[in-house]
Structures are given as structure tokens and as C-alpha cells.
Scaffold this motif. Structure first.
Motif, PDB file in Angstrom:
ATOM      1  N   TYR A 163      74.830  95.441  21.816  1.00 24.40           N
ATOM      2  CA  TYR A 163      74.547  95.129  23.217  1.00 24.40           C
ATOM      3  C   TYR A 163      75.639  95.729  24.093  1.00 24.40           C
ATOM      4  O   TYR A 163      76.823  95.662  23.770  1.00 24.40           O
ATOM      5  N   GLY A 164      75.241  96.349  25.205  1.00 22.14           N
ATOM      6  CA  GLY A 164      76.231  96.972  26.074  1.00 22.14           C
ATOM      7  C   GLY A 164      75.682  97.302  27.441  1.00 22.14           C
ATOM      8  O   GLY A 164      74.693  96.715  27.898  1.00 22.14           O
ATOM      9  N   CYS A 165      76.269  98.280  28.083  1.00 21.94           N
ATOM     10  CA  CYS A 165      75.949  98.636  29.465  1.00 21.94           C
ATOM     11  C   CYS A 165      74.490  99.095  29.613  1.00 21.94           C
ATOM     12  O   CYS A 165      73.866  98.857  30.645  1.00 21.94           O
ATOM     13  N   GLN A 224      71.783  97.995  28.040  1.00 20.18           N
ATOM     14  CA  GLN A 224      70.915  96.825  28.204  1.00 20.18           C
ATOM     15  C   GLN A 224      71.177  96.117  29.533  1.00 20.18           C
ATOM     16  O   GLN A 224      70.262  95.561  30.134  1.00 20.18           O
ATOM     17  N   VAL A 236      70.495 104.662  25.461  1.00 19.36           N
ATOM     18  CA  VAL A 236      71.127 103.347  25.313  1.00 19.36           C
ATOM     19  C   VAL A 236      72.512 103.497  24.688  1.00 19.36           C
ATOM     20  O   VAL A 236      73.484 102.874  25.135  1.00 19.36           O
ATOM     21  N   CYS A 237      72.596 104.355  23.679  1.00 21.76           N
ATOM     22  CA  CYS A 237      73.880 104.591  23.003  1.00 21.76           C
ATOM     23  C   CYS A 237      74.923 105.141  23.978  1.00 21.76           C
ATOM     24  O   CYS A 237      76.069 104.686  24.003  1.00 21.76           O
ATOM     25  N   ASN A 269      76.084 102.566  26.407  1.00 17.82           N
ATOM     26  CA  ASN A 269      76.918 101.563  25.738  1.00 17.82           C
ATOM     27  C   ASN A 269      78.280 102.106  25.329  1.00 17.82           C
ATOM     28  O   ASN A 269      79.048 101.402  24.668  1.00 17.82           O
ATOM     29  N   ARG A 270      78.562 103.367  25.703  1.00 14.83           N
ATOM     30  CA  ARG A 270      79.835 104.028  25.401  1.00 14.83           C
ATOM     31  C   ARG A 270      80.071 104.131  23.891  1.00 14.83           C
ATOM     32  O   ARG A 270      81.190 104.027  23.392  1.00 14.83           O
ATOM     33  N   LYS A 271      78.987 104.353  23.160  1.00 16.21           N
ATOM     34  CA  LYS A 271      79.076 104.573  21.715  1.00 16.21           C
ATOM     35  C   LYS A 271      78.870 106.048  21.417  1.00 16.21           C
ATOM     36  O   LYS A 271      78.177 106.756  22.155  1.00 16.21           O
TER      37      LYS A 271
END
Length: 487
Positions: A15-17, A19, A230-231, A234-236
């Protein structure tokens, strides 16, 4: 490395930015749909003198938008499953905002009601598809909590509307367009409450389509792009994740055989066949009851509370003295009859609607907490049970604060359950049936709001106690249905 299914991929990303962005967009989408639905609560009162409306005309105005939402919901879901959630939500927002602006300019009650029906046709897609769009960017373990939290958009809308009314209705001004047409404050109020819709339109244009939709139309490459978005948000780093691709699921593909109506009929009927028929019918009857009580009765809340509510009076005693529910009396010559009627088109009580919105805020927060510890169906049953207790209390309580608490609680406790009950359909049905199920079930369930609103408008002045206990009776039915929801 094998490809992952979407649920596993979203869980792996975390879960991150990404979402959070989807959450904010969905928040404004649903907030707009509520603002548009509830604005008529004020228009019913504010047009009483200008249009000299009878109780039947007030009821027509109150129910027109809901009627349009019922009509279009029968096919909006099919379009969403065919062309995408984002595409249909964006088109629905454009249509609803455009026709809503036109409706604010209508010169009399019947043209206004007709335009509100058209707004409702578009608004159905906005309101029904929002929860599916939100959920399909979240892994299953986050969905009940996210749906409950996003429901706070309802409380935001219910607070936003009376605050805007306080600002705009403070002075009784008008802008003269012609000798027989003035732009009075209620027209500007209808335009101002559209602000969340314009923010939602901007937001939906900046985010991708849901990956689940792309999987349902066999576009694994597009689904992978949505997951990668999404990735990034989420800064991934994609390279650090063990996701080589998104696996297709043959059970989710949409049939391309037959014409539009034939495919729509076939897919809709699948919802009422095994193994989905039980879940569909239980959810339909339950959500019908939630709309019946929370929207059908709640849409009249500002009008019912628009008077002096101090002193020791039962709710039904207050209703009998409320000028909003009295008809103007005219003779055949158009002059007032021997029994004069004083119309009331002033919103004298805008504080209670704010309390109403704050009650939604508290109950949505409560449901978001409870759903972390209890099964979803028990949370739903608990809320309905408390609403029934509040409804029974209205038969006897007369202290002003207790009347307000009981009346508010009776509507708010079921109202916060609509997104949560709708999420049952998301988890219980395959991807290619979700949009159809959400829109079809919520469209048919909105008949509950139309029926409830009509009962209040036409019968509450005739027999208030009987009218209120109609709602209590269906709360009992809804409680039983909640117990039989799938886990």
C-alpha cells in the motif's frame, strides 16, 4: 519466473501513494454523487414560493434524480465491463455536470424535474462504479477498510452542502434576466455544489484504467502497465519485485458473441443463476432496504428539520406543524382561498444538516474500525440493529436532543453500509460480472430510495407514525438478510 495473478501482485507491491491517489479520486467521485443527490433537499424548500409547489410536485422533484439513476443502472454496468470503469465514469461525470448546470436554469418545476431525471441517468454510473474502481486497485485484505474509509465522502458532502447554503442563502438576492425570470440563490447553490464533481473529473483523467478490467478483456500488457503505475507511485522499484507479468484468468474474459442487447441480457441473467443467484438476491434486497431508509427518508431530512425544533415534541408532532408539508390552496380564479396559505421558502435550520453529516463521519469511522475485528456481515447486522432501536424510539421520545439523535441515527446507521454491502458483490463475483452486478443491483436497489422518498412526500403528513414504522419494518428484514450474507 511465473506470472502472478492480480491479487498477489497488488499485495506484493504493498500500500502506498498510488492507492492514496486512487482513494482521493474515488472520494471526490462519490462526494459529488451525494452532493448532487442531496441538493434537491434544499431546492424542495427554496422553490416552494417561486413555483408554488404542491406536496405532489415536491415529491416529484425529490424523486426525479433517483428515478433517472434507476433507469440507467440497468445498462451502465454492462458498458463499464465492456469499455472500462474509467471511461464510463468520465463520460458519466461530463453528462451529469453538464445537465446539472442546465437544470439550475429551468424556469418551472416540471422542466426542472425532467432535467434532474437526465442528470440521474448519468449520475448512476458515477455513484455505482466508484466502489468498483476503488477496490480494483487494492489487494483483497485492504478492501473492506478502504471502502469504509472512502465512505467518509458522504459525510463530507453532507457537511459541504449546508455550509455552501449558509454562504449563498445568507442574503435573499436575485439576478434579473428578464421580466419573468430571476436567478435566485437556490440556482447558484445547485451550481456551487458541483465543485467536487469537477475535481473528480480532473482526477479521473489523470489515473489509469483498473488492471482488473484489462485482464477481463485479455489485455495483460495494459494490466501490467497499470500495475507498474501503482509501483511507481508507491516509490517502489519494479526490478526489486518478483513480478514478471500478470497471469490471465479464463474465467474473467468477456464474451464478444451476439449483439449488445443479447449480451447484456445473457450476462445480467447469469447473476440470477447458480452459483451467483443467492448472493445477488440477498445483496439486492439488503441494499434496497439501506436505500429505502437512509436515502428515501434522509433526502427529506433538511425539509423535516426546517423549523423550530425546540421544546418537548415527538417527531410526528413536529411534522404535523411543518409548513413544508402543507399544500398551497388556490381557487379556480388563481386567488388565495378563504384559508390563507403562507408558503415557506427559507432555510431556517442549516445546523441540523451539519449534525447529520457529522453523524455520518462518526458512523463511517466506527464501521471502518469494526470491520478490522468482525466479519463484514456482522458489522452490517450490528448497524442495522442499532438503527432499528433508534427507529422504535421515535415512537415515544419527545425531548428535542433525543428526537434529533434518534431520527439521525435511524437513517445514518444504514446509510454508512451501502458501500460496505456493495463490496460483498466485488468479492463474491468474478471480474467480468462485477460492473454489471454493482450497477444492476444498486439500480434496482435505488427503487428503495424512490419508494421511500415517495412514501415520505405523500404520506408522512397523512399518517406520520405509520410512515415511520414502514421503515422500521424493513429494517427488521434487512437485519435478517445481513446475517445470511456470504463471508
Amino acid at each position: 519466473m511465473p506470472a502472478m495473478d492480480l491479487d498477489t501482485a497488488l499485495t506484493t507491491i504493498g500500500y502506498g501513494c498510488g492507492q492514496v491517489i486512487i482513494f482521493v479520486v474515488s472520494f471526490f467521485i462519490y462526494m459529488y454523487s451525494v452532493c448532487e443527490s442531496m441538493s434537491v433537499s434544499y431546492v424542495v424548500v427554496l422553490t416552494s414560493c417561486e413555483f408554488a409547489t404542491t406536496k405532489e410536485e415536491k415529491t416529484l422533484m425529490a424523486s426525479s434524480l433517483l428515478g433517472g439513476m434507476v433507469a440507467s443502472g440497468l445498462f451502465i454496468g454492462f458498458l463499464a465491463d465492456t469499455y472500462g470503469r474509467k471511461c464510463i465514469i468520465r463520460l458519466a461525470l461530463l453528462g451529469a455536470l453538464g445537465f446539472s448546470t442546465l437544470s439550475a436554469l429551468m424556469p418551472e418545476v416540471y422542466s426542472l424535474s425532467m432535467m434532474r431525471i437526465i442528470v440521474g441517468v448519468f449520475l448512476s454510473g458515477v455513484a455505482s462504479l466508484q466502489v468498483g474502481f476503488l477496490i480494483e486497485f487494492h489487494a483483497p485484505k485492504w478492501r473492506p477498510t478502504v471502502v469504509a474509509l472512502c465512505g467518509q465522502s458522504v459525510s463530507a458532502a453532507l457537511i459541504f452542502c449546508p455550509l455552501m447554503a449558509m454562504g449563498i442563502l445568507h442574503d435573499d438576492f436575485s439576478v434579473t434576466i428578464s421580466s419573468d425570470y430571476d436567478m435566485r440563490p437556490w440556482r447558484f447553490l445547485m451550481i456551487v455544489v458541483q465543485l467536487p464533481g469537477w475535481l473528480a473529473l480532473l482526477g479521473i483523467s489523470l489515473v489509469p484504467e483498473t488492471p482488473y478490467y484489462y485482464i477481463s478483456v485479455n489485455r495483460e500488457d495494459k494490466a501490467l502497465n497499470a500495475i507498474q503505475w501503482v509501483c511507481r507511485m508507491n516509490r517502489k522499484k519494479w526490478e526489486d519485485l518478483d513480478i514478471s507479468g500478470i497471469s490471465p484468468d479464463d474465467r474473467t474474459s468477456i464474451s464478444e458473441e451476439g449483439g449488445f442487447l443479447k449480451r447484456m441480457w445473457f450476462d445480467s441473467m447469469r447473476l440470477f443463476q447458480r452459483p451467483y443467484v443467492g448472493t445477488t438476491i440477498i445483496c439486492l434486497l439488503l441494499i434496497f432496504g439501506l436505500f429505502f431508509t437512509s436515502i428515501g427518508l434522509g433526502i427529506w431530512f433538511p425539509a423535516i428539520r426546517n423549523m423550530d425544533n425546540s421544546g418537548s415534541h415527538r417527531l410526528c408532532d413536529l411534522v404535523r406543524n411543518n409548513p413544508v408539508f402543507k399544500n398551497p390552496k388556490w381557487n379556480v380564479n388563481g386567488t388565495s382561498s378563504a384559508e390563507p396559505f403562507r408558503c415557506n421558502d427559507v432555510m431556517t435550520n442549516l445546523i441540523d444538516p451539519i449534525y447529520y453529516g457529522l453523524a455520518y463521519f462518526g458512523c463511517y469511522t466506527l464501521s471502518a474500525v469494526l470491520v478490522r475485528f468482525l466479519l463484514r456481515k456482522y458489522v452490517i447486522a450490528l448497524h442495522i440493529g442499532v438503527a432499528f432501536v433508534f427507529g422504535l424510539a421515535l415512537n415515544g421520545v419527545s425531548q428535542a436532543t433525543l428526537v434529533l439523535i434518534s431520527f439521525t441515527g435511524m437513517m445514518v446507521m444504514p446509510g454508512v453500509l451501502i458501500p460496505l454491502a456493495s463490496s460483498v458483490l466485488i468479492d463474491a463475483l468474478p471480474i467480468h460480472l462485477r460492473g454489471k452486478a454493482l450497477c444492476l443491483v444498486r439500480s434496482l436497489a435505488r427503487l428503495g430510495a424512490v419508494v421511500g422518498s415517495t412514501i415520505v412526500g405523500l404520506l408522512i403528513r397523512v399518517s406520520c407514525d405509520l410512515t415511520l414504522n414502514f421503515f422500521n419494518a424493513y429494517l427488521v428484514v434487512s437485519f435478517i438478510l445481513a446475517i445470511f450474507l456470504p463471508k
